[in-house]
Design a protein around this motif. Structure first.
Motif, PDB file in Angstrom:
ATOM      1  N   LEU A   1     -22.527 -38.102  42.561  1.00 26.95           N
ATOM      2  CA  LEU A   1     -23.398 -37.495  41.563  1.00 26.95           C
ATOM      3  C   LEU A   1     -24.815 -38.051  41.640  1.00 26.95           C
ATOM      4  O   LEU A   1     -25.791 -37.332  41.468  1.00 26.95           O
ATOM      5  CB  LEU A   1     -22.827 -37.708  40.158  1.00 26.95           C
TER       6      LEU A   1
ATOM      7  N   VAL B   1     -25.203 -40.951  34.574  1.00 25.48           N
ATOM      8  CA  VAL B   1     -24.815 -39.638  35.078  1.00 25.48           C
ATOM      9  C   VAL B   1     -23.423 -39.326  34.563  1.00 25.48           C
ATOM     10  O   VAL B   1     -22.493 -40.117  34.747  1.00 25.48           O
ATOM     11  CB  VAL B   1     -24.814 -39.607  36.624  1.00 25.48           C
TER      12      VAL B   1
ATOM     13  N   GLN C   1     -20.264 -36.160  33.735  1.00 21.74           N
ATOM     14  CA  GLN C   1     -19.705 -34.874  34.147  1.00 21.74           C
ATOM     15  C   GLN C   1     -18.641 -34.442  33.144  1.00 21.74           C
ATOM     16  O   GLN C   1     -17.787 -35.246  32.741  1.00 21.74           O
ATOM     17  CB  GLN C   1     -19.108 -34.988  35.544  1.00 21.74           C
TER      18      GLN C   1
ATOM     19  N   VAL D   1     -22.874 -31.305  34.880  1.00 21.82           N
ATOM     20  CA  VAL D   1     -23.432 -32.646  35.065  1.00 21.82           C
ATOM     21  C   VAL D   1     -24.676 -32.809  34.193  1.00 21.82           C
ATOM     22  O   VAL D   1     -25.475 -31.882  34.038  1.00 21.82           O
ATOM     23  CB  VAL D   1     -23.792 -32.888  36.547  1.00 21.82           C
TER      24      VAL D   1
ATOM     25  N   ARG E   1     -27.767 -35.950  33.195  1.00 24.62           N
ATOM     26  CA  ARG E   1     -28.330 -37.263  33.528  1.00 24.62           C
ATOM     27  C   ARG E   1     -29.286 -37.729  32.432  1.00 24.62           C
ATOM     28  O   ARG E   1     -30.013 -36.928  31.858  1.00 24.62           O
ATOM     29  CB  ARG E   1     -29.094 -37.200  34.855  1.00 24.62           C
TER      30      ARG E   1
END
Length: 406
Positions: free
Chosen positions: A230, A331, A333, A339, A341
């Motif tokens: 990621l 990060v 998910q 996703v 950040r």
């Protein structure tokens, strides 16, 4: 009941305590609206610190020793919140935190000693719930930026996606700072405890050591060189992950598991993509294995303790503190693959310049922002007790930035 002080900093004549007192003096002079005092073993040393930091001459000084329960009981009876920088906490902290829990006085510290914290939580929880004391460990670089970084990211995920992030990685992108004697002393004390006690060693290795009665899924082990798909970077072990990950899981536990009982969290150092990043990660992983072997061996620990390391009361100078910084990436998910950040950036040396301001804002958040109806007595984390209220304070007064990276 009205108390003469909103905040007392205990250990104000030590290296970190002096930095905390300096921040309190500046915040008070700027009109932050609180009363405060300095406490420690020797009034003459406290008076020297008061002069050195430019605090008003009438700033109260209180003599108390960490080993004197009667003096500590008298101290905590005078204030709404105690800030303590007197560590290692496993050696010097139990009497003070117990006095706070019994008296209904809020408490914040800089503890990065999970074995001690795991032992204290079941002892303090019933006392603090009965008295109304809010006990909050780890209010410095370990673990506020990491704990609140995850809280901040998850809040945005809920807003954008209507669901939490099932897994989150905390990554140190860049960091510049120095260790002090207090940090070294705490680390060596923890290693001595785990060397003597197999249960303590298991606690240190357990990501759910601070969530009594709850165990989540297997978590990242933090070892070796690992490619993060990621973040698109090779990563290596991060020494503070052992405490930060436990505090993040405790925050989740105290909040009632809003991110799901299968939540996964890990922390690592981000070292770059490609062959160069991989080489750095493998080198760091190898060095970490050697370090752990040496620190796990009693004679090696004692030798390290005798080397020319910073001693308690020593630490980085003002220029080092003010030119230090940290840049953290989180990060996450969702279960369906989306996703998100976030970044947390601090504009001072993480362990001292930034830590001293973070713990002050944590104390003031308890004293000024949070009623006991909102946050009742108990043993808390910053992420669970204060959450986004503390994020706002840190951005306004402590030089931190919390941002979403699209």
């Amino acid at each position: 009941m009205t108390k003469p002080f909103d905040v007392i900093v205990f250990g104000a004549s030590g290296f970190t305590g002096r930095l905390v007192a300096e921040v309190l003096a500046a915040r008070s002079a700027a009109g932050a609206g609180f009363t405060w005092a300095m406490a420690g073993r020797h009034a003459d040393k406290l008076a020297k610190v008061r002069r050195a930091i430019g605090a008003p001459d009438d700033t109260p000084l209180i003599e108390a020793d960490a080993t004197d329960p009667a003096a500590l009981a008298a101290l905590v009876a005078q204030t709404r919140v105690v800030i303590t920088t007197v560590g290692p906490y496993q050696l010097y902290g139990e009497a003070l935190v117990t006095a706070c829990a019994e008296a209904g006085t809020d408490y914040v510290d800089l503890c990065g000693e999970p074995v001690w914290m795991a032992r204290m939580i079941p002892r303090l929880e019933p006392l603090a719930r009965a008295s109304g004391a809010r006990i909050v460990f780890s209010c410095g670089f370990d673990s506020i930026p990491f704990d609140l970084g995850v809280v901040f990211l998850q809040a945005e995920a809920q807003r954008r996606f209507g669901q939490p992030l099932q897994r989150v990685r905390g990554l140190v992108r860049r960091m510049k700072g120095a260790a002090s004697g207090g940090t070294v002393a705490s680390l060596l004390a923890t290693l001595e405890a785990t060397g003597r006690d197999a249960d303590a060693a298991r606690t240190l290795a357990d990501p759910f050591a601070l969530t009594p009665g709850f165990r989540g899924p297997p978590q990242p082990d933090g070892e070796g060189a690992v490619y993060d798909d990621l973040a698109k970077s090779w990563t290596g072990p991060f020494i503070m992950a052992a405490i930060n990950t436990k505090n993040v899981h405790r925050s989740h536990f105290l909040r009632g598991h809003p991110w799901g009982a299968d939540f996964i969290y890990g922390e690592r150092l981000m070292l770059g993509d490609g062959a160069a990043g991989r080489a750095k990660a493998e080198l760091l992983a190898g060095a970490t294995r050697v370090q752990n072997l040496l620190l796990g061996f009693g004679p090696s620990r004692r030798l390290i303790g005798r080397l020319a390391l910073p001693q308690p009361g020593q630490g980085p100078g003002r220029r080092q503190r003010e030119t230090g910084f940290y840049d953290l990436l989180f990060v996450g998910q969702t279960a369906d693959g989306r996703v998100l950040r976030a970044a947390v950036h601090g504009d001072r040396d993480p362990g001292y310049g930034s830590t001293s301001r973070m713990i002050v804002e944590a104390a003031l958040c308890l004293a000024q922002d949070l009623s006991r109806e909102h946050t009742p007595g108990g043993v808390w984390t910053a992420g669970a007790a204060m959450g986004l209220a503390l994020v706002r304070r840190l951005e306004t007064h402590a030089g931190l930035r919390f941002t979403i990276e699209d």
